[in-house]
Design a protein around this motif. Structure first.
Motif, PDB file in Angstrom:
ATOM      1  N   ARG A  83       0.895  -0.969  -0.246  1.00 35.71           N
ATOM      2  CA  ARG A  83      -0.381   0.169  -0.057  1.00 35.71           C
ATOM      3  C   ARG A  83       0.747   1.631   0.420  1.00 35.71           C
ATOM      4  O   ARG A  83       0.436   2.413  -0.782  1.00 35.71           O
ATOM      5  CB  ARG A  83      -0.883  -0.160   1.290  1.00 35.71           C
ATOM      6  N   GLU A  84       1.263   0.963   0.887  1.00 36.63           N
ATOM      7  CA  GLU A  84       2.640   2.092   1.018  1.00 36.63           C
ATOM      8  C   GLU A  84       3.940   2.399  -0.582  1.00 36.63           C
ATOM      9  O   GLU A  84       4.271   4.319  -0.751  1.00 36.63           O
ATOM     10  CB  GLU A  84       4.080   2.530   1.949  1.00 36.63           C
ATOM     11  N   ARG A  85       3.776   1.863  -1.390  1.00 35.95           N
ATOM     12  CA  ARG A  85       4.613   1.867  -2.581  1.00 35.95           C
ATOM     13  C   ARG A  85       3.934   1.940  -3.262  1.00 35.95           C
ATOM     14  O   ARG A  85       4.169   2.581  -5.110  1.00 35.95           O
ATOM     15  CB  ARG A  85       5.498   0.127  -2.739  1.00 35.95           C
ATOM     16  N   SER A  86       2.199   1.467  -3.553  1.00 35.89           N
ATOM     17  CA  SER A  86       0.794   2.701  -4.895  1.00 35.89           C
ATOM     18  C   SER A  86       1.020   3.564  -5.127  1.00 35.89           C
ATOM     19  O   SER A  86       1.685   4.423  -4.108  1.00 35.89           O
ATOM     20  CB  SER A  86      -0.248   1.613  -4.478  1.00 35.89           C
ATOM     21  N   THR A  87       1.453   3.494  -6.223  1.00 36.31           N
ATOM     22  CA  THR A  87       0.795   5.170  -6.688  1.00 36.31           C
ATOM     23  C   THR A  87      -0.578   5.937  -6.794  1.00 36.31           C
ATOM     24  O   THR A  87      -0.588   6.828  -7.094  1.00 36.31           O
ATOM     25  CB  THR A  87       1.907   6.072  -7.277  1.00 36.31           C
ATOM     26  N   ASP A  88      -1.629   5.099  -6.678  1.00 36.24           N
ATOM     27  CA  ASP A  88      -2.408   5.092  -7.204  1.00 36.24           C
ATOM     28  C   ASP A  88      -3.909   3.745  -6.687  1.00 36.24           C
ATOM     29  O   ASP A  88      -3.805   2.674  -6.450  1.00 36.24           O
ATOM     30  CB  ASP A  88      -2.905   4.769  -8.442  1.00 36.24           C
TER      31      ASP A  88
ATOM     32  N   THR B 218       2.525  10.008  -0.486  1.00 39.29           N
ATOM     33  CA  THR B 218       2.109   9.290  -1.829  1.00 39.29           C
ATOM     34  C   THR B 218       2.288  10.600  -2.387  1.00 39.29           C
ATOM     35  O   THR B 218       1.870  10.901  -3.525  1.00 39.29           O
ATOM     36  CB  THR B 218       1.070   8.295  -1.371  1.00 39.29           C
ATOM     37  N   LEU B 219       0.853  11.233  -1.476  1.00 40.80           N
ATOM     38  CA  LEU B 219       0.529  12.663  -2.344  1.00 40.80           C
ATOM     39  C   LEU B 219       1.289  13.508  -2.634  1.00 40.80           C
ATOM     40  O   LEU B 219       0.800  14.489  -3.075  1.00 40.80           O
ATOM     41  CB  LEU B 219      -0.896  13.090  -0.796  1.00 40.80           C
ATOM     42  N   SER B 220       2.359  13.831  -1.878  1.00 40.97           N
ATOM     43  CA  SER B 220       2.961  14.852  -1.761  1.00 40.97           C
ATOM     44  C   SER B 220       4.125  14.647  -2.980  1.00 40.97           C
ATOM     45  O   SER B 220       4.404  15.377  -4.638  1.00 40.97           O
ATOM     46  CB  SER B 220       4.246  14.973  -0.644  1.00 40.97           C
ATOM     47  N   ALA B 221       3.931  13.211  -3.262  1.00 41.29           N
ATOM     48  CA  ALA B 221       4.799  12.819  -4.577  1.00 41.29           C
ATOM     49  C   ALA B 221       4.128  12.554  -6.128  1.00 41.29           C
ATOM     50  O   ALA B 221       4.492  12.225  -6.816  1.00 41.29           O
ATOM     51  CB  ALA B 221       5.360  11.377  -4.697  1.00 41.29           C
ATOM     52  N   GLY B 222       2.604  13.271  -5.481  1.00 40.34           N
ATOM     53  CA  GLY B 222       1.654  13.558  -6.946  1.00 40.34           C
ATOM     54  C   GLY B 222       0.649  11.911  -7.250  1.00 40.34           C
ATOM     55  O   GLY B 222      -0.153  12.191  -7.992  1.00 40.34           O
TER      56      GLY B 222
END
Length: 249
Positions: free
Chosen positions: A91-96, A118-122
């Motif tokens: 979950r922490e590695r997921s970007t969506d 995750t949010l800060s990285a787009g």
């Protein structure tokens, strides 16, 4: 699903773009050849480009299937009594991400900082919770002997909503939160949405079972049609839910 809806969904989720580009080039080349507008050499070059894209797409698909076969991921769905040990890390590695649950209080507690990153990285996060003002049947859908009373669950949901408001204030980004008055039949972690390595971790809500509601199982694209069955249910729930927090412009 109609072809037009599938096209819109794929373009919105950036899925199968190579296929649509190939179709567009092939149709355009055919039209130009039919009306004798483009030189033959350029038409042949376009045809070869289309063939190259198709070959690359076929190679990627074959590689993914071989990787799944080696990992044993396509060997059938395994029912679990608890969440996969590496779910938090995935979950922490997921970007969506798309998460569904009554309150998701434990998930927000353990992954709050990871969601910030995750949010800060787009990255994109969608969260669907039960409406705290829904009736008791919807609020208590996770029925087990140690489950809190309906009013206590409503307080958990409201606390989760407050945490999510703080998350958006601190991290901004593509955070979307919705609530539903529908009695949820399952909780969901949908990771890497619309990608080849997408994962659906499903927790069926059980009645009067101690511990975690179960069974719990993880689905990948190799687990069709069940992957698509639960994915469609989750997206339908999202479409019919009430927006609470939307991404900031």
């Amino acid at each position: 699903m109609t072809a037009w809806r599938r096209l819109r969904r794929d373009l919105r989720g950036r899925r199968n773009l190579d296929v649509y580009a190939t179709i567009a080039v092939a149709l355009g080349t055919s039209v130009l050849a039919a009306i004798d507008v483009a030189p033959t050499g350029k038409i042949m070059a376009a045809v070869l480009a289309v063939l190259a894209v198709l070959a690359f797409s076929a190679l990627s698909t074959r590689t993914m299937v071989e990787d799944l076969a080696r990992s044993g991921a396509g060997g059938g769905v395994r029912f679990l009594s608890d969440f996969p040990q590496d779910l938090k890390e995935q979950r922490e590695r997921s970007t969506d991400l798309y998460l569904v649950g009554v309150s998701l209080s434990r998930t927000l507690e353990t992954s709050y900082r990871a969601f910030e990153d995750t949010l800060s990285a787009g990255g994109r996060i969608r969260i669907l919770l039960t409406d705290p003002d829904a009736d008791d049947a919807a609020v208590t859908t996770q029925n087990r002997p140690t489950r809190p009373r309906p009013d206590e669950i409503r307080n958990e949901i409201r606390q989760s909503l407050r945490l999510l408001e703080r998350l958006r204030a601190e991290a901004g980004g593509r955070l979307e939160v919705r609530t539903t008055r529908t009695a949820l039949k399952f909780g969901l972690n949908y990771l890497n949405v619309h990608k080849a390595d997408a994962l659906l971790c499903v927790q069926l809500y059980s009645f009067e079972v101690s511990g975690e509601s179960r069974p719990i199982f993880a689905l990948t694209l190799a687990d069709a049609p069940w992957f698509e069955t639960f994915r469609e249910q989750a997206e339908r729930l999202w479409d019919l839910s009430q927006p609470v927090l939307t991404p900031r412009p």
